[in-house]
Design a protein around this motif. Structure first.
Motif, mmCIF file in Angstrom:
data_model
loop_
_atom_site.group_PDB
_atom_site.id
_atom_site.type_symbol
_atom_site.label_atom_id
_atom_site.label_comp_id
_atom_site.label_asym_id
_atom_site.label_seq_id
_atom_site.Cartn_x
_atom_site.Cartn_y
_atom_site.Cartn_z
ATOM 1 N N THR A 30 51.815 27.104 6.139
ATOM 2 C CA THR A 30 53.085 26.384 6.299
ATOM 3 C C THR A 30 52.843 24.888 6.501
ATOM 4 N N ALA A 31 51.852 24.563 7.346
ATOM 5 C CA ALA A 31 51.556 23.155 7.609
ATOM 6 C C ALA A 31 50.985 22.463 6.376
ATOM 7 N N LEU A 32 50.136 23.139 5.630
ATOM 8 C CA LEU A 32 49.569 22.539 4.420
ATOM 9 C C LEU A 32 50.658 22.245 3.399
ATOM 10 N N LYS A 33 51.618 23.128 3.290
ATOM 11 C CA LYS A 33 52.741 22.878 2.377
ATOM 12 C C LYS A 33 53.518 21.647 2.820
ATOM 13 N N ALA A 34 53.761 21.527 4.135
ATOM 14 C CA ALA A 34 54.487 20.364 4.646
ATOM 15 C C ALA A 34 53.712 19.074 4.430
ATOM 16 N N LEU A 35 52.384 19.161 4.462
ATOM 17 C CA LEU A 35 51.532 17.995 4.252
ATOM 18 C C LEU A 35 51.311 17.693 2.767
ATOM 19 N N GLY A 36 51.847 18.537 1.891
ATOM 20 C CA GLY A 36 51.747 18.299 0.451
ATOM 21 C C GLY A 36 50.395 18.625 -0.146
ATOM 22 N N VAL A 37 49.639 19.538 0.462
ATOM 23 C CA VAL A 37 48.317 19.904 -0.056
ATOM 24 C C VAL A 37 48.479 20.990 -1.118
ATOM 25 N N PRO A 38 48.073 20.743 -2.359
ATOM 26 C CA PRO A 38 48.284 21.726 -3.433
ATOM 27 C C PRO A 38 47.503 23.018 -3.206
ATOM 28 N N GLN A 39 48.005 24.105 -3.811
ATOM 29 C CA GLN A 39 47.357 25.408 -3.688
ATOM 30 C C GLN A 39 45.957 25.408 -4.287
ATOM 31 N N ASP A 40 45.739 24.626 -5.360
ATOM 32 C CA ASP A 40 44.433 24.655 -6.012
ATOM 33 C C ASP A 40 43.404 23.766 -5.320
ATOM 34 N N GLN A 41 43.817 22.992 -4.315
ATOM 35 C CA GLN A 41 42.879 22.155 -3.595
ATOM 36 C C GLN A 41 42.548 22.686 -2.205
ATOM 37 N N ALA A 42 43.330 23.644 -1.728
ATOM 38 C CA ALA A 42 43.054 24.310 -0.452
ATOM 39 C C ALA A 42 43.557 25.739 -0.580
ATOM 40 N N ARG A 43 42.656 26.675 -0.609
ATOM 41 C CA ARG A 43 43.057 28.068 -0.794
ATOM 42 C C ARG A 43 42.357 28.968 0.222
ATOM 43 N N PHE A 44 42.938 30.149 0.441
ATOM 44 C CA PHE A 44 42.348 31.127 1.345
ATOM 45 C C PHE A 44 41.305 31.949 0.585
ATOM 46 N N ASP A 45 40.170 32.169 1.220
ATOM 47 C CA ASP A 45 39.067 32.910 0.594
ATOM 48 C C ASP A 45 38.367 33.711 1.685
ATOM 49 N N SER A 46 38.460 35.022 1.616
ATOM 50 C CA SER A 46 37.922 35.888 2.662
ATOM 51 C C SER A 46 36.403 35.916 2.691
ATOM 52 N N ALA A 47 35.737 35.372 1.662
ATOM 53 C CA ALA A 47 34.279 35.385 1.630
ATOM 54 C C ALA A 47 33.662 34.225 2.409
ATOM 55 N N VAL A 48 34.478 33.300 2.890
ATOM 56 C CA VAL A 48 33.954 32.160 3.637
ATOM 57 C C VAL A 48 33.822 32.556 5.109
ATOM 58 N N VAL A 49 32.590 32.523 5.621
ATOM 59 C CA VAL A 49 32.390 32.818 7.046
ATOM 60 C C VAL A 49 31.640 31.699 7.746
ATOM 61 N N ARG A 50 30.902 30.862 7.021
ATOM 62 C CA ARG A 50 30.070 29.794 7.573
ATOM 63 C C ARG A 50 28.917 30.379 8.388
ATOM 64 N N GLY A 51 27.735 29.787 8.249
ATOM 65 C CA GLY A 51 26.547 30.353 8.856
ATOM 66 C C GLY A 51 26.407 30.101 10.339
ATOM 67 N N LEU A 52 26.993 29.019 10.861
ATOM 68 C CA LEU A 52 26.793 28.704 12.268
ATOM 69 C C LEU A 52 27.521 29.704 13.162
ATOM 70 N N GLU A 53 26.877 30.041 14.267
ATOM 71 C CA GLU A 53 27.349 31.116 15.126
ATOM 72 C C GLU A 53 28.554 30.719 15.968
ATOM 73 N N TYR A 54 28.767 29.408 16.185
ATOM 74 C CA TYR A 54 29.740 29.035 17.204
ATOM 75 C C TYR A 54 31.194 29.055 16.753
ATOM 76 N N TYR A 55 31.480 29.333 15.479
ATOM 77 C CA TYR A 55 32.868 29.339 15.034
ATOM 78 C C TYR A 55 33.612 30.556 15.602
ATOM 79 N N THR A 56 34.867 30.336 16.007
ATOM 80 C CA THR A 56 35.649 31.379 16.681
ATOM 81 C C THR A 56 36.953 31.723 15.977
ATOM 82 N N GLY A 57 37.365 30.974 14.973
ATOM 83 C CA GLY A 57 38.648 31.213 14.316
ATOM 84 C C GLY A 57 38.628 30.760 12.877
ATOM 85 N N PRO A 58 39.570 29.898 12.458
ATOM 86 C CA PRO A 58 39.571 29.405 11.084
ATOM 87 C C PRO A 58 38.264 28.697 10.738
#
Length: 495
Positions: A284-312
């Motif tokens: 919702t916020a990305l839409k309000a900020l005008g960020v296109p779908q093809d420049q910011a998308r959801f991808d379930s394969a992204v987890v990032r290697g560093l251990e300290y991430y807790t959310g997005p």
């Protein structure tokens, strides 16, 4: 007779060699990275982030056990023991130093605290193409806000920063996921051991490199690579592996469509439902900020290697024509527990880091990206030196250009005219200034527009015709030097 080749003086000479994973960078490469930092930092400041510098060294226990594939604080980093027997290590990113700084100064900081930082970081890992042990990062972080809108801002800034760095729209994408989705899925599958969960995350993080088969092996018994080395796996059962692989294939389409597919996989768990709600608010916020779908998308394969991430979590990928990935050029995520290591109290935080060196490397290596900007400014204007007797005229001309804000130098070698022009060409000079005896006597100056000269000379096949045409060369009054050169420089900068 003693062979001079084996004399003590000769045999004691060190070999001129650079350490693996550390690169020497000359003018254009340095300028490319500097330009990226300047452009991205300007984006951060427009969004209200203030700069912060922290030392290159941190105490090893402050950095923590967060490097990928490392089990000890001193593994994966370059560490040394201080004179008080405490271990210090070169920072491996700008996030861990921020956590230490925030913990030390929390009472005096504005909350949320919005800061950006840039500079070199060091990782004692195996180097490879485009992968160095020393490289630059440029980060932006918001500390003290648990709102998903703070994550959306970070993503929107990353999209804007990529374009500011010189990438045309559509040549990069920021992919977004939420660690809570995977936490919920693992909880549903009965995986609760922290060490086992970490092995799962690191296996998923290798999806782009190893493919489905390699990830399946690492989720199960383990993987034997081409060299014969064996990597132990997470020892998951078949149903759990199948659920994770289905989760990884849930991406594609719009952000809303991806959320619907993810909901069907993980929506039944408490952590999964919380993660889906956060992603929905980010969308919702990305839409309000005008960020296109093809420049910011959801991808379930992204987890990032560093251990300290807790959310997005977020990862920026460089794309070739046809949306083929050329690799990661930045990433980040939410790390609500990192500052708590120092204070015992949870402080929400989220951030993104550009891999400056990797982005500069990619811009130079990936010439197939149509529309990517050339990197680095031009070299200085070169004033040709003919006679030592006229050196005062050459120095005065260069000084006049510099005072007008135009980089300039007098050639101070001992070569002739032809070699000096070759020197100017190698310096990527936009122009050469010629003050021979005739020009000085007449109060004039000859200026060669080197870019125009190269372009015009390409269409002249006869050497005599080239001499007659003198492409790109103009003679003007001495007091018109600055104005004439400025026009050439500005035209070169717009190429």
């Amino acid at each position: 007779m003693t062979d001079s080749a084996s004399s003590p003086a000769t045999s004691s000479r060190p070999e001129a060699r650079g350490p693996r994973g550390f690169a020497d960078r000359r003018g254009r490469d340095v300028a490319a990275e500097r330009r990226i930092v300047e452009k991205v930092a300007a984006v951060y400041e427009r969004w209200g982030f203030e700069p912060l510098e922290t030392p290159a060294f941190e105490y090893a226990d402050a950095l923590g056990k967060f490097l990928p594939d490392a089990d000890r604080p001193n593994e994966g980093v370059f560490a040394m023991q201080d004179d008080d027997d405490q271990w210090m290590a070169l920072r491996y990113d700008h996030t861990a130093p921020l956590a230490r700084f925030a913990a030390q100064n929390w009472e005096t900081l504005p909350k949320p605290y919005r800061r950006y930082a840039y500079g070199p970081v060091w990782r004692n890992e195996k180097p490879g193409p485009g992968r160095f042990r020393e490289f630059w990062q440029c980060d932006a972080d918001t500390v003290g806000s648990d709102r998903p809108e703070a994550d959306a801002e970070i993503v929107a800034m990353a999209v804007e920063g990529l374009e500011a760095a010189g990438l045309p729209a559509g040549s990069a994408v920021v992919k977004i996921n939420n660690r809570k989705l995977l936490d919920g899925l693992l909880a549903q599958s009965g995986v609760t051991d922290a060490a086992q969960k970490l092995v799962v995350m690191r296996a998923i993080d290798k999806l782009d490199r190893l493919g489905d088969g390699g990830v399946r092996d690492l989720l199960g018994k383990g993987r034997l690579d081409e060299s014969g080395a064996f990597t132990p796996g997470a020892e998951l059962a078949g149903p759990a592996i199948g659920a994770i692989m289905a989760f990884l294939s849930a991406g594609g389409g719009t952000r809303s469509e991806t959320l619907d597919r993810l909901s069907a996989v993980v929506g039944g768990s408490e952590a999964g439902a919380a993660g889906l709600e956060e992603l929905a608010r980010i969308d919702t916020a990305l839409k309000a900020l005008g960020v296109p779908q093809d420049q910011a998308r959801f991808d379930s394969a992204v987890v990032r290697g560093l251990e300290y991430y807790t959310g997005p979590v977020y990862e920026a990928e460089l794309l070739a024509p046809g949306s083929v990935s050329l690799g990661s050029i930045g990433g980040g995520g939410r790390y609500d527990d990192l500052i708590a290591r120092f204070t015992g109290e949870t402080v929400p935080a989220t951030g993104f880091s550009f891999g400056v060196s990797r982005l500069a490397y990619a811009l130079n290596a990936a010439k197939m990206i149509e529309g990517a900007q050339t990197v680095g400014p031009r070299g200085p204007v070169v004033v040709i030196a003919f006679s030592p007797d006229d050196m005062a005229h050459y120095l005065a001309a260069a000084g006049e250009l510099r005072r007008a804000g135009i980089p300039a130098e007098v050639y101070l070698g001992k070569a002739g005219m032809k070699a000096q022009m070759k020197y100017a060409d190698r310096r990527a000079a936009p122009a050469a200034v010629i003050l021979g005896g005739d020009e000085i006597a007449a109060g004039q100056v000859t200026i060669k527009d080197l870019d125009a000269g190269r372009a015009l000379a390409a269409g002249i096949v006869d050497n005599e015709a080239w001499k007659a045409e003198r492409p790109g060369q103009v003679m003007v009054a001495r007091d018109a030097l600055v104005a004439t050169v400025r026009g050439i420089v500005e035209a070169s900068s717009s190429l």
